[in-house]
Write an enzyme that holds these catalytic residues in place. Structure first.
Site, mmCIF file in Angstrom:
data_model
loop_
_atom_site.group_PDB
_atom_site.id
_atom_site.type_symbol
_atom_site.label_atom_id
_atom_site.label_comp_id
_atom_site.label_asym_id
_atom_site.label_seq_id
_atom_site.Cartn_x
_atom_site.Cartn_y
_atom_site.Cartn_z
ATOM 1 N N ASP A 175 1.547 -1.208 0.502
ATOM 2 C CA ASP A 175 0.370 0.184 -0.164
ATOM 3 C C ASP A 175 0.796 1.030 -0.232
ATOM 4 O O ASP A 175 0.739 2.407 0.774
ATOM 5 C CB ASP A 175 -1.000 -0.145 1.144
ATOM 6 C CG ASP A 175 -1.559 -1.676 1.823
ATOM 7 O OD1 ASP A 175 -2.780 -1.860 0.466
ATOM 8 O OD2 ASP A 175 -1.626 -1.923 2.556
ATOM 9 N N GLY A 195 2.101 3.305 -3.043
ATOM 10 C CA GLY A 195 1.724 4.140 -3.660
ATOM 11 C C GLY A 195 2.529 3.227 -4.851
ATOM 12 O O GLY A 195 2.742 4.575 -6.103
ATOM 13 N N LYS A 210 1.965 4.608 -8.781
ATOM 14 C CA LYS A 210 1.771 6.406 -8.811
ATOM 15 C C LYS A 210 3.091 6.187 -9.594
ATOM 16 O O LYS A 210 3.126 6.480 -10.213
ATOM 17 C CB LYS A 210 1.114 7.283 -8.072
ATOM 18 C CG LYS A 210 0.272 6.878 -7.312
ATOM 19 C CD LYS A 210 0.492 7.861 -6.024
ATOM 20 C CE LYS A 210 -0.858 8.442 -5.304
ATOM 21 N NZ LYS A 210 -0.957 6.833 -4.742
ATOM 22 N N HIS A 255 -3.796 -1.898 -6.322
ATOM 23 C CA HIS A 255 -3.507 -0.167 -7.089
ATOM 24 C C HIS A 255 -4.299 0.511 -7.998
ATOM 25 O O HIS A 255 -4.635 0.048 -8.702
ATOM 26 C CB HIS A 255 -2.103 -0.099 -8.344
ATOM 27 C CG HIS A 255 -1.171 -1.347 -8.033
ATOM 28 N ND1 HIS A 255 0.377 -1.784 -8.611
ATOM 29 C CD2 HIS A 255 -0.547 -1.450 -6.639
ATOM 30 C CE1 HIS A 255 0.484 -3.025 -8.111
ATOM 31 N NE2 HIS A 255 0.201 -2.893 -6.864
ATOM 32 N N LEU A 265 3.982 12.261 1.275
ATOM 33 C CA LEU A 265 4.406 13.455 2.063
ATOM 34 C C LEU A 265 3.794 13.925 2.815
ATOM 35 O O LEU A 265 3.734 14.695 3.901
ATOM 36 C CB LEU A 265 5.439 13.884 1.454
ATOM 37 C CG LEU A 265 6.656 15.155 2.630
ATOM 38 C CD1 LEU A 265 7.505 13.943 3.205
ATOM 39 C CD2 LEU A 265 7.343 15.539 2.042
#
Length: 415
Positions: free
Chosen positions: A37, A39, A42, A65, A322
């Site tokens: 999980d 990312g 992306k 995804h 972030l």
């Protein structure tokens, strides 16, 4: 000199030219560096825009995804995330287990969001295995058994074999009928995967991207056993799941969240069962794409990331989400484990030991500002930059992308 021959003479002795070893193209690999999980979709989506072939090497439809393109959110489970790129071929390798109803249901859902002509751009290895409905039912029953039992391994194993799932019901004729129907639909997509990959590696200058499912800590050999998946989701799974030699592995990018999450039970040293954990869960929308289960949340654990790097040999990192840390006054990072008061220089394989470790934290000041609009390194607050540099210096691997949102445009390139 008498009795000696040059290397050129040796290569052409008797008129025969010795073959030169052709390594072929190098593949780019994207792998999860935590418990999944992170990312990965992306990062794959970003790299897929320049790829000719996007490969899935292992896992099944238990992995999810999410990719956001032009405001549309696509969810992929079996289809490679790179299938969004209409100019590329997507390849499902032999290491993937395929649930045919799930594959077509997934395609249909994404067609409604704008995915087009996917079946013309998808190749499936003839060595890939099929998983049936009753396999998934058994998997669910096994999960219930594992959670209900008391942890005594031998007795648990004996009970599992003795019980043989007496409550399992299988509609044999109904499932066979469905499988035969799907077989005809999928037949044009099936090819010999070994020869397809060999030709892609040696026949031209194809750009090949490999996306891993799951993540390092879920690897059946190197993960937090027994709470793992059934495949090798570290870099070795790329070779066994696609039928390519190790010499064809090029860049290996590890994807890591700016904090740590985990689904289900098992040791989680940096977990925060408090308002910090709740904040990360809420701001990060931490629930599974496939299962819908909420993810447990905690501070970034660099012991785990170092361990994942040891196994995979990351050449670069993608630090995602972030922006979820934007509102925090201070941010902790787990940098080491202690057992019985002494620092241990390794990540424990034994889960009972992992449950007992104490985490050493480095405390860093939060940046207390919105990073979601950042598109360049210079747009990030200085304290956010310091956090990123701390991670890459501690692991010894450069951070090449930083994610500050869901969309493709929210991935900041640092190189």
């Amino acid at each position: 000199m008498s009795g000696t021959r040059s290397s050129n003479d040796r290569n052409t002795a008797g008129g025969h030219k010795r073959p030169r070893h052709d390594v072929g193209n190098k593949v780019i690999v994207v792998l999860g560096a935590q418990w999944g999980d992170e990312g990965k979709g992306k990062v794959v989506d970003l790299l897929a825009t320049n790829a000719d072939i996007i490969c899935r090497c292992q896992g099944g439809n238990n992995a999810g995804h999410t990719v956001v393109v032009e405001g549309k959110e696509y969810d992929f489970h079996l289809l490679p995330s790179g299938i969004i790129n209409s100019k590329a071929i997507s390849f499902i390798g032999n290491g993937v287990v395929i649930h045919l109803p799930g594959l077509f249901e997934e395609a249909e859902k994404n067609e409604k969001k704008g995915l087009k002509d996917w079946e013309k751009r998808l190749i499936i290895s003839d060595r890939a295995h099929i998983v049936c409905d009753f396999h998934q039912a058994v998997d669910g029953l096994q999960e219930v058994q594992r959670q209900a039992q008391d942890g005594k391994k031998f007795k648990n194993l004996a009970h599992q074999h003795q019980s043989m799932f007496p409550n399992l019901e299988v509609d044999i004729e109904g499932q066979l009928k469905k499988l035969k129907m799907y077989a005809e639909k999928i037949r044009p997509m099936v090819r010999d995967g070994v020869y397809f990959m060999f030709e892609a590696l040696h026949g031209s200058t194809k750009k090949i991207l490999v996306e891993g499912a799951n993540a390092a800590l879920l690897d059946i050999d190197f993960g937090t056993y027994p709470f793992v998946t059934s495949s090798n989701c570290t870099v070795g799974g790329v070779c066994t799941g696609l039928g390519i030699p190790p010499q064809n592995i090029g860049e290996v990018y590890g994807v890591v969240k700016a904090y740590t999450t985990r689904v289900g039970i098992g040791a989680f040293p940096t977990e925060q069962i408090n308002e910090i954990g709740n904040l990360l869960q809420t701001r990060g929308h931490e629930w599974g794409v496939t299962t819908g289960r909420k993810r447990r949340c905690g501070w970034l654990d660099l012991v785990i990331l170092r361990y994942a790097h040891m196994i995979n040999g990351f050449t670069g990192l993608a630090l995602t989400k972030l922006d979820i840390l934007d509102s925090l006054d201070e941010i902790k990072v787990g940098v080491a484990y202690r057992l019985n008061g002494k620092r241990i220089p390794y990540f424990p394989a034994n889960q009972e030991i992992l449950q007992k470790v104490e985490v050493e934290y480095e405390v860093m000041p939060g940046w207390k500002s919105d990073t979601t609009g950042a598109r360049r390194w210079e747009d990030l607050p200085a304290k956010a930059q310091n956090y990123i540099r701390f991670v890459e210096n501690h692991i010894g691997v450069p951070v090449k992308w930083v994610g500050v949102g869901k969309s493709r445009e929210s991935m900041i390139e640092l190189f």
